[in-house]
Design a protein around this motif. Structure first.
Motif, PDB file in Angstrom:
ATOM      1  N   GLY A 111      11.036  14.681  35.275  1.00 21.83           N
ATOM      2  CA  GLY A 111      10.631  15.810  36.100  1.00 21.83           C
ATOM      3  C   GLY A 111      11.500  17.021  35.801  1.00 21.83           C
ATOM      4  N   CYS A 112      11.467  18.006  36.685  1.00 22.36           N
ATOM      5  CA  CYS A 112      12.252  19.223  36.454  1.00 22.36           C
ATOM      6  C   CYS A 112      12.357  19.998  37.750  1.00 22.36           C
ATOM      7  CB  CYS A 112      11.567  20.080  35.395  1.00 22.36           C
ATOM      8  SG  CYS A 112      12.522  21.545  34.970  1.00 22.36           S
ATOM      9  N   ALA A 113      13.528  20.607  37.968  1.00 18.04           N
ATOM     10  CA  ALA A 113      13.741  21.344  39.224  1.00 18.04           C
ATOM     11  C   ALA A 113      13.436  22.831  39.086  1.00 18.04           C
ATOM     12  CB  ALA A 113      15.194  21.174  39.665  1.00 18.04           C
ATOM     13  N   MET A 114      13.065  23.276  37.862  1.00 18.46           N
ATOM     14  CA  MET A 114      12.996  24.717  37.618  1.00 18.46           C
ATOM     15  C   MET A 114      11.736  25.379  38.196  1.00 18.46           C
ATOM     16  SD  MET A 114      15.802  25.501  36.191  1.00 18.46           S
ATOM     17  CE  MET A 114      16.932  24.192  36.576  1.00 18.46           C
ATOM     18  N   GLY A 115      10.682  24.588  38.375  1.00 16.94           N
ATOM     19  CA  GLY A 115       9.485  25.086  39.078  1.00 16.94           C
ATOM     20  C   GLY A 115       8.749  26.239  38.425  1.00 16.94           C
ATOM     21  N   CYS A 116       8.735  26.305  37.090  1.00 15.39           N
ATOM     22  CA  CYS A 116       7.996  27.386  36.421  1.00 15.39           C
ATOM     23  C   CYS A 116       6.512  27.263  36.778  1.00 15.39           C
ATOM     24  CB  CYS A 116       8.163  27.309  34.909  1.00 15.39           C
ATOM     25  SG  CYS A 116       9.888  27.347  34.405  1.00 15.39           S
ATOM     26  N   GLY A 117       5.923  28.400  37.113  1.00 18.63           N
ATOM     27  CA  GLY A 117       4.562  28.390  37.665  1.00 18.63           C
ATOM     28  C   GLY A 117       3.483  27.997  36.683  1.00 18.63           C
ATOM     29  N   PHE A 118       3.794  28.055  35.368  1.00 22.90           N
ATOM     30  CA  PHE A 118       2.765  27.764  34.363  1.00 22.90           C
ATOM     31  C   PHE A 118       2.898  26.341  33.823  1.00 22.90           C
ATOM     32  CE2 PHE A 118       6.477  29.917  32.773  1.00 22.90           C
ATOM     33  CZ  PHE A 118       6.964  28.991  31.878  1.00 22.90           C
ATOM     34  N   CYS A 119       3.782  25.516  34.446  1.00 24.10           N
ATOM     35  CA  CYS A 119       4.116  24.222  33.852  1.00 24.10           C
ATOM     36  C   CYS A 119       3.782  23.083  34.803  1.00 24.10           C
ATOM     37  CB  CYS A 119       5.600  24.210  33.525  1.00 24.10           C
ATOM     38  SG  CYS A 119       6.228  22.588  33.111  1.00 24.10           S
ATOM     39  N   TYR A 120       3.079  22.107  34.272  1.00 23.03           N
ATOM     40  CA  TYR A 120       2.650  20.983  35.114  1.00 23.03           C
ATOM     41  C   TYR A 120       3.843  20.126  35.540  1.00 23.03           C
ATOM     42  CZ  TYR A 120      -0.830  17.716  36.848  1.00 23.03           C
ATOM     43  OH  TYR A 120      -1.616  16.927  37.655  1.00 23.03           O
ATOM     44  N   THR A 121       4.805  19.922  34.626  1.00 22.22           N
ATOM     45  CA  THR A 121       5.989  19.117  34.969  1.00 22.22           C
ATOM     46  C   THR A 121       6.714  19.721  36.172  1.00 22.22           C
ATOM     47  OG1 THR A 121       6.275  18.430  32.679  1.00 22.22           O
ATOM     48  CG2 THR A 121       8.199  18.241  34.095  1.00 22.22           C
ATOM     49  N   GLY A 122       6.733  21.068  36.209  1.00 21.01           N
ATOM     50  CA  GLY A 122       7.416  21.765  37.302  1.00 21.01           C
ATOM     51  C   GLY A 122       6.860  21.406  38.667  1.00 21.01           C
ATOM     52  N   THR A 123       5.617  20.909  38.710  1.00 20.47           N
ATOM     53  CA  THR A 123       5.017  20.595  40.008  1.00 20.47           C
ATOM     54  C   THR A 123       5.577  19.305  40.611  1.00 20.47           C
ATOM     55  OG1 THR A 123       3.178  19.355  39.028  1.00 20.47           O
ATOM     56  CG2 THR A 123       2.820  21.717  39.377  1.00 20.47           C
ATOM     57  N   MET A 158      11.831  20.458  24.287  1.00 15.96           N
ATOM     58  CA  MET A 158      10.913  21.270  25.088  1.00 15.96           C
ATOM     59  C   MET A 158      10.030  20.375  25.938  1.00 15.96           C
ATOM     60  SD  MET A 158       9.559  24.120  22.431  1.00 15.96           S
ATOM     61  CE  MET A 158      10.703  25.136  21.509  1.00 15.96           C
ATOM     62  N   GLY A 159      10.418  19.097  26.057  1.00 17.11           N
ATOM     63  CA  GLY A 159       9.618  18.175  26.857  1.00 17.11           C
ATOM     64  C   GLY A 159       9.942  18.347  28.329  1.00 17.11           C
ATOM     65  N   MET A 160       9.890  17.253  29.075  1.00 17.38           N
ATOM     66  CA  MET A 160      10.154  17.359  30.511  1.00 17.38           C
ATOM     67  C   MET A 160      11.622  17.713  30.753  1.00 17.38           C
ATOM     68  SD  MET A 160       8.173  13.945  31.792  1.00 17.38           S
ATOM     69  CE  MET A 160       7.879  14.395  33.482  1.00 17.38           C
ATOM     70  N   GLY A 161      11.852  18.664  31.658  1.00 11.03           N
ATOM     71  CA  GLY A 161      13.222  18.962  32.086  1.00 11.03           C
ATOM     72  C   GLY A 161      13.837  20.176  31.417  1.00 11.03           C
ATOM     73  N   GLU A 162      14.949  20.643  31.993  1.00  8.61           N
ATOM     74  CA  GLU A 162      15.718  21.780  31.462  1.00  8.61           C
ATOM     75  C   GLU A 162      16.982  21.213  30.797  1.00  8.61           C
ATOM     76  OE1 GLU A 162      15.918  25.141  30.878  1.00  8.61           O
ATOM     77  OE2 GLU A 162      17.959  24.649  30.289  1.00  8.61           O
ATOM     78  N   THR A 194      15.634  26.605  26.516  1.00  5.66           N
ATOM     79  CA  THR A 194      16.129  26.763  27.897  1.00  5.66           C
ATOM     80  C   THR A 194      15.360  27.854  28.637  1.00  5.66           C
ATOM     81  OG1 THR A 194      18.052  27.332  29.265  1.00  5.66           O
ATOM     82  CG2 THR A 194      17.943  28.374  27.101  1.00  5.66           C
ATOM     83  N   VAL A 195      15.313  27.711  29.974  1.00  6.36           N
ATOM     84  CA  VAL A 195      14.713  28.772  30.784  1.00  6.36           C
ATOM     85  C   VAL A 195      15.696  29.925  30.984  1.00  6.36           C
ATOM     86  CG1 VAL A 195      13.020  27.426  32.086  1.00  6.36           C
ATOM     87  CG2 VAL A 195      15.373  27.561  32.908  1.00  6.36           C
ATOM     88  N   GLY A 196      16.963  29.706  30.605  1.00  3.75           N
ATOM     89  CA  GLY A 196      17.925  30.793  30.729  1.00  3.75           C
ATOM     90  C   GLY A 196      19.044  30.513  31.708  1.00  3.75           C
TER      91      GLY A 196
HETATM   92  S1  SF4 Z   1       9.825  21.530  32.220  1.00  4.93           S
HETATM   93 FE1  SF4 Z   1      10.427  23.516  31.325  1.00  4.93          FE
HETATM   94  S2  SF4 Z   1       8.680  24.878  31.699  1.00  4.93           S
HETATM   95 FE2  SF4 Z   1       8.439  23.072  33.048  1.00  4.93          FE
HETATM   96  S3  SF4 Z   1       9.339  23.684  35.018  1.00  4.93           S
HETATM   97 FE3  SF4 Z   1      10.940  22.677  33.805  1.00  4.93          FE
HETATM   98  S4  SF4 Z   1      11.989  24.320  32.715  1.00  4.93           S
HETATM   99 FE4  SF4 Z   1      10.039  25.159  33.462  1.00  4.93          FE
END
Ligand code: SF4
Length: 344
Positions: A111-123, A158-162, A194-196
């Motif tokens: 999963g991922c905590a970053m919550g980018c709005g265009f990314c399914y993993t972020g949900t 660039m897979g799941m996660g930051e 990275t998202v930055g």
């Molecule tokens: S997996 Fe990458 S793109 Fe998706 S929410 Fe996390 S940082 Fe953002």
């Protein structure tokens, strides 16, 4: 006694642990070759180590492997792997073939905590970080699955996660991936995206020689904060300050990923602002065509519009490449397979 998963050790930890068990210095090199080059699953297969050494290894360590639960192959040859972890959670790794290379997209978190709005993993939110072993073994299981048919040439994180919030395990894993006696990938063929995370970007060049990509996706703080919540913590000014501070080998460039979302970040003014924003750092740009997923709030711009956007960047002297979606029939939403599995 709880046995240690030997593939969870960094190279220096492996060497220290073996030394403490009475192994000569060069034995660590033999062991790492067996583990990562020859991909053995039993200490008994390490035939250039004496019986006593193998017994000691067996007494203190285990050699674990991840398992592939499902593979989906797209009509263009893209292979998407659902991989089960020791705690039954699942992650995805995607192998994308082109004429000149076979790239594996690797995950660093469940999963991922970053919550980018265009990314399914972020949900799905973050479940946990991957261990060194879980990062590395994605490469090992896919390499095993492909056997002699295809050789993995490139890795992208660039897979799941930051990746830059899991640096504790990322950097030791990268060291093993580029070590000539382990996976032996060229450092030029590995990219961490990275998202930055600004404080980590500053240190990145001192920690690893592999390449960095930044998911930028907007040219103003207002839009970026809307689609990438991390921008509230590290706004554009801070992000670019950290990029300027990062040590970068000569002639290396930072890749900026820019997913085009129609009516959100794809105006021609955005293209001009992007050119200006990138001027202080050695940059190249990947323009990504958005993969729509169920319930996605964004649309992909028409092809002619993408070309107009690209032309502005090319005219300013940038390398700006349009990245075609690969495996659209299975890759509609990155993270979808794993999310369904983790929710089951
Ligand atoms: S997996 Fe990458 S793109 Fe998706 S929410 Fe996390 S940082 Fe953002």
């Amino acid at each position: 006694m709880i046995l240690t998963n030997i593939k969870n050790l960094s190279l220096s930890e492996l060497s220290d642990r073996l030394k403490a068990l009475g192994f000569e210095g060069y034995r660590a090199r033999q062991v790492k070759r067996w583990l990562y080059q020859k991909d053995v699953t039993l200490f008994d297969e390490m035939t250039n180590l004496g019986k006593e050494y193998r017994r000691i290894l067996d007494e203190h360590f285990t050699i674990s492997s991840l398992s592939i639960q499902e593979v989906q192959e797209s009509s263009d040859g893209t292979r998407k792997y659902l991989i089960t972890l020791p705690d039954e959670k699942a992650i995805e790794a995607v192998m994308i073939p082109t004429e000149s290379r076979n790239t594996l997209c690797v995950s660093t978190q469940v999963g991922c905590a970053m919550g980018c709005g265009f990314c399914y993993t972020g949900t799905m939110g973050l479940a946990r970080n991957l261990t060194i072993f879980e990062i590395l073994d994605q490469v090992a299981v896919v390499r095993r699955d492909l056997k002699d048919k295809k050789k993995l040439t490139n890795l992208v994180f660039m897979g799941m996660g930051e990746p830059l919030v899991n640096t504790k395990n990322l950097y030791p894993a990268l060291e093993i991936l580029i070590d000539p006696e382990c996976f032996a990938f060229s450092r030029h063929h590995i990219t961490v995206s990275t998202v930055g995370i600004a404080p980590e970007i500053e240190k990145f060049g001192d920690k690893t020689p592999v390449k960095l990509a930044v998911s930028l996706h907007a040219t103003t703080d207002e839009v970026r904060s809307r689609i990438m919540p991390i921008n509230k913590k590290y706004p554009l000014k801070k992000l670019f300050e950290s990029l300027k501070k990062m040590s970068l080998p000569k002639r290396n460039r930072i890749t900026f990923e820019y997913v085009l979302l129609h009516g959100v970040n794809d105006s021609l003014d955005d293209a001009r602002r992007l050119a200006k924003l990138l001027a202080p750092v050695p940059a190249k740009i990947n323009l990504i065509l958005f993969n729509e997923f169920p319930g996605a709030p964004y649309k992909r711009p028409p092809d002619e519009w993408v070309l107009k956007f690209q032309k502005i960047l090319l005219d300013k002297g940038y390398v700006a490449v349009i990245r075609k979606s690969r495996g659209r029939d299975i890759l509609g939403a990155c993270g979808q397979l794993a999310i369904e599995k983790n929710a089951a």
